[in-house]
Enzyme design. Structure first.
Site, PDB file in Angstrom:
ATOM      1  N   MET A 134       0.810  -1.215   0.000  1.00 39.38           N
ATOM      2  CA  MET A 134       0.000   0.000   0.000  1.00 39.38           C
ATOM      3  C   MET A 134       0.846   1.270   0.000  1.00 39.38           C
ATOM      4  SD  MET A 134      -1.533  -0.307   3.882  1.00 39.38           S
ATOM      5  CE  MET A 134      -2.022  -2.014   3.616  1.00 39.38           C
ATOM      6  N   CYS A 135       0.198   2.377  -0.399  1.00 40.69           N
ATOM      7  CA  CYS A 135       0.824   3.699  -0.403  1.00 40.69           C
ATOM      8  C   CYS A 135       1.977   3.713  -1.414  1.00 40.69           C
ATOM      9  CB  CYS A 135       1.259   4.058   1.017  1.00 40.69           C
ATOM     10  SG  CYS A 135       1.809   5.753   1.268  1.00 40.69           S
ATOM     11  N   ILE A 136       3.204   4.008  -0.989  1.00 41.47           N
ATOM     12  CA  ILE A 136       4.358   4.052  -1.889  1.00 41.47           C
ATOM     13  C   ILE A 136       5.028   2.681  -2.025  1.00 41.47           C
ATOM     14  CG2 ILE A 136       6.036   4.708  -0.102  1.00 41.47           C
ATOM     15  CD1 ILE A 136       5.923   6.023  -3.764  1.00 41.47           C
TER      16      ILE A 136
END
Length: 216
Positions: A134-136
């Site tokens: 998730m995210c970066i």
């Protein structure tokens, strides 16, 4: 009962694991009736950031020691991660994923994944086990799964372009949605790459955890 390995990148959005993402991940794993074990690389952080001012701090800190704050001390060095003991892998985001788990924040399309992290993550690929990033953290996927892996970090054009250069197939994705690569059994969601609140982050994270456990 399914068991999930969770890799943390430290403690704090600017230099480690994003704390809300990490806690929401652990919460949804538990609420789904599964178990988790946290891991982190036993290495020095790229740098340590004062989250009040945004300035670098000294002395620098250790990724595993910092990640232990989130895991309430229940954490192991990533070198102890045995893929045979787990059904799935999940990696929350935060800049630590691009600074400590990999050097994507510094090198972009020339990035590499930290050796111990790469070894752990590719073990799940070889075992054909489900994973969620998730995210970066999804920026690492082309380096773990190879060319053509479907992934998302939301809609940031520069980051998406770097992922494409690394060989990933970046999909634009809303904050409350997920991208699923069925072939590779990997799920991604933008989380705080897009989220403006903990509720927005939670919507995608809950879907990601649910889908990873379904694929596991």
């Amino acid at each position: 009962m399914k068991k999930v390995a969770v890799i943390l990148a430290g403690c704090g959005v600017y230099d480690g694991a994003e704390i809300n993402e990490a806690v929401l991940t652990l919460l949804h794993i538990a609420k789904a009736g599964a178990r988790y074990q946290c891991f982190a690389p036993d290495i020095e952080q790229l740098h340590t950031i004062n989250h009040l001012t945004g300035e670098e701090m000294t002395p620098n800190r250790n990724v595993l020691v910092e990640a232990a704050r989130i895991a309430r001390g229940e954490i192991k060095a990533i070198t102890e991660l045995n893929v045979n003991e787990f059904d799935a892998l999940i990696i929350p985001g935060g800049f630590g994923a691009a600074k400590n788990l990999s050097d994507f924040a510094v090198k972009g399309a020339d990035a590499q994944v930290q050796d111990d992290v790469l070894h752990a993550c590719t073990a799940f690929v070889k075992a054909n086990k489900a994973a969620g990033y998730m995210c970066i953290a999804p920026a690492m996927l082309p380096l773990i799964y190879g060319q053509g892996v479907k992934t998302t970090i939301g809609n940031d054009q520069d980051t998406a372009a770097a992922i494409q250069q690394l060989g990933g197939d970046h999909q634009y994705c809303a904050v409350d949605d997920i991208v699923v690569d069925e072939q590779h059994k990997v799920v991604t969601t933008p989380a705080y790459m897009l989220a403006q609140s903990i509720l927005e982050a939670d919507a995608g994270i809950e879907k990601l955890v649910s889908k990873v456990l379904e694929l596991a």
